[in-house]
Design an enzyme around this catalytic site. Structure first.
Site, PDB file in Angstrom:
ATOM      1  N   LYS A   1     103.795 -50.313  49.462  1.00 30.15           N
ATOM      2  CA  LYS A   1     104.687 -49.139  49.429  1.00 30.15           C
ATOM      3  C   LYS A   1     105.333 -48.948  50.801  1.00 30.15           C
ATOM      4  O   LYS A   1     106.539 -48.709  50.902  1.00 30.15           O
ATOM      5  CB  LYS A   1     103.895 -47.888  49.018  1.00 30.15           C
ATOM      6  CG  LYS A   1     103.564 -47.870  47.520  1.00 30.15           C
ATOM      7  CD  LYS A   1     102.509 -46.846  47.137  1.00 30.15           C
ATOM      8  CE  LYS A   1     102.155 -47.001  45.655  1.00 30.15           C
ATOM      9  NZ  LYS A   1     100.997 -46.227  45.219  1.00 30.15           N
TER      10      LYS A   1
ATOM     11  N   GLN B   1      97.025 -41.637  46.991  1.00 30.47           N
ATOM     12  CA  GLN B   1      96.663 -42.857  46.265  1.00 30.47           C
ATOM     13  C   GLN B   1      95.366 -42.645  45.482  1.00 30.47           C
ATOM     14  O   GLN B   1      94.366 -42.174  46.021  1.00 30.47           O
ATOM     15  CB  GLN B   1      96.514 -44.021  47.256  1.00 30.47           C
ATOM     16  CG  GLN B   1      96.288 -45.371  46.616  1.00 30.47           C
ATOM     17  CD  GLN B   1      97.480 -45.870  45.793  1.00 30.47           C
ATOM     18  OE1 GLN B   1      98.619 -45.613  46.118  1.00 30.47           O
ATOM     19  NE2 GLN B   1      97.200 -46.584  44.716  1.00 30.47           N
TER      20      GLN B   1
ATOM     21  N   ASP C   1     104.930 -38.669  42.566  1.00 33.28           N
ATOM     22  CA  ASP C   1     104.144 -39.380  41.551  1.00 33.28           C
ATOM     23  C   ASP C   1     104.307 -38.725  40.176  1.00 33.28           C
ATOM     24  O   ASP C   1     103.986 -39.333  39.154  1.00 33.28           O
ATOM     25  CB  ASP C   1     102.652 -39.310  41.919  1.00 33.28           C
ATOM     26  CG  ASP C   1     102.082 -40.647  42.361  1.00 33.28           C
ATOM     27  OD1 ASP C   1     102.627 -41.687  41.951  1.00 33.28           O
ATOM     28  OD2 ASP C   1     101.099 -40.629  43.109  1.00 33.28           O
TER      29      ASP C   1
HETATM   30  N1  GUN Z   1      96.733 -45.737  41.530  1.00 36.86           N
HETATM   31  C1  GUN Z   1      97.173 -46.626  40.595  1.00 36.86           C
HETATM   32  N2  GUN Z   1      98.441 -46.346  40.237  1.00 36.86           N
HETATM   33  C2  GUN Z   1      98.826 -45.264  40.959  1.00 36.86           C
HETATM   34  C3  GUN Z   1     100.047 -44.530  41.029  1.00 36.86           C
HETATM   35  O1  GUN Z   1     101.032 -44.788  40.330  1.00 36.86           O
HETATM   36  N3  GUN Z   1     100.034 -43.471  41.901  1.00 36.86           N
HETATM   37  C4  GUN Z   1      98.935 -43.161  42.663  1.00 36.86           C
HETATM   38  N4  GUN Z   1      99.041 -42.111  43.465  1.00 36.86           N
HETATM   39  N5  GUN Z   1      97.801 -43.822  42.615  1.00 36.86           N
HETATM   40  C5  GUN Z   1      97.755 -44.887  41.769  1.00 36.86           C
END
Ligand code: GUN
Length: 295
Positions: free
Chosen positions: A53, A97, A120
């Site tokens: 990211k 995350q 998100d």
């Molecule tokens: N863990 C796995 N996929 C995601 C996601 O799309 N967002 C977040 N914040 N954590 C994740």
């Protein structure tokens, strides 16, 4: 006949060019969009996702701030960090995350994020708004799947979509987004009784169960569209999805590979949401701030 491969990598690179232009306009006319990512603990997969990211932010010209906390961080410290980011004018998107360490209440942490920065789309207000088709932000993975289906003009209205997986991150929001487009939606899990009975009736199958090779060619209808959201690590270290790719691709009409399918789209949709958050903040700032019309 072999299926058309829906390349997430290709679609994502096209999107990245468009996003770069939006970042350039924001940076030249107002300020650089900013994304904060909070990571607690050292889950290896999470560390890789967060690194990717940050790399994509850099490529697009988005400012990224990574907050890497130890696994024993207190919930209070985490909530305080989110409060600081909520009021930081240089940060437009906040992502925590997942998964979080076991002692942290995920629902309380997510609910602490300002809804205008919830890139998100996991905040309960955004989840609720998704039900009525008015979410401020769409969760990135199912949003990426919708873009892939649109890119290949795959019809949704009146089509039967079967989703395997009921997670808050993929399965549930995926069902709502497909419903919004007029699809008839069935949500199953890997434990659904006679799973093949459902998948064989599907025009579109979305696999998000996290079980390697769960979907085999005998379980689909000829010409079906198969979207594989699964990422599983095989004992020999290779990555594979939830779909037995070599067999299913000979029967499906469209199919996404793993890797190079949904994965690259998830990151691009996160970037899209961050830029959108910054564009909204700019519009508010130019209009004189949140309070100007109320005074
Ligand atoms: N863990 C796995 N996929 C995601 C996601 O799309 N967002 C977040 N914040 N954590 C994740």
């Amino acid at each position: 006949m072999s299926a058309t491969i829906i390349s997430g990598s290709l679609i994502a690179s096209k999107f990245r060019e468009e996003l770069k232009q939006r970042v350039k306009i924001l940076s030249e006319t107002w300020m650089q969009p900013g994304l904060a990512v909070i990571l607690a603990g050292d889950n290896p997969a999470s560390c890789v996702y967060v690194r990717n990211k940050a790399k994509t932010c850099e490529e697009l010209g988005i400012r990224s701030e990574i907050f890497n906390f130890p696994g024993d961080i207190s919930q209070k410290t985490l909530l305080q960090q989110i409060q600081d980011l909520n009021v930081n004018p240089e940060i437009h998107g906040i992502l925590v995350q997942l998964p979080l360490p076991g002692h942290i209440r995920i629902d309380e942490v997510i609910a602490a994020i300002a809804i205008g920065k919830d890139v998100d789309g996991f905040h309960p207000c955004n989840v609720g708004a998704l039900v009525t088709g008015h979410a401020l932000f769409h969760p990135c993975t199912p949003f990426g799947v919708m873009k892939m289906l649109a890119e290949y003009d795959i019809p949704l209205q009146g089509q039967h979509a079967v989703i395997i997986g009921r997670s808050n991150i993929v399965g549930k929001p995926m069902a709502l987004m497909l419903l919004e487009k007029g699809a008839t939606v069935t949500v199953c899990t890997s434990r659904t009784r006679d799973l093949a009975n459902h998948t064989r009736n599907a025009d579109i199958v979305v696999m998000a169960a996290g079980k390697a090779n769960l979907l085999t060619s005998d379980m689909i209808r000829t010409g079906a569209t198969v979207i594989d959201v699964g990422i599983n690590r095989l004992p020999d270290g290779r990555l594979c999805g939830d779909v037995e790719f070599s067999g299913v691709k000979e029967k499906a009409g469209y199919i996404t590979p793993v890797p190079g399918g949904v994965g690259p789209m998830t990151i691009v949709m996160l970037m899209n949401n961050t830029i959108e958050a910054a564009e909204r903040a700019k519009a508010v700032a130019l209009a004189g701030g949140w309070h100007s019309s109320v005074q």
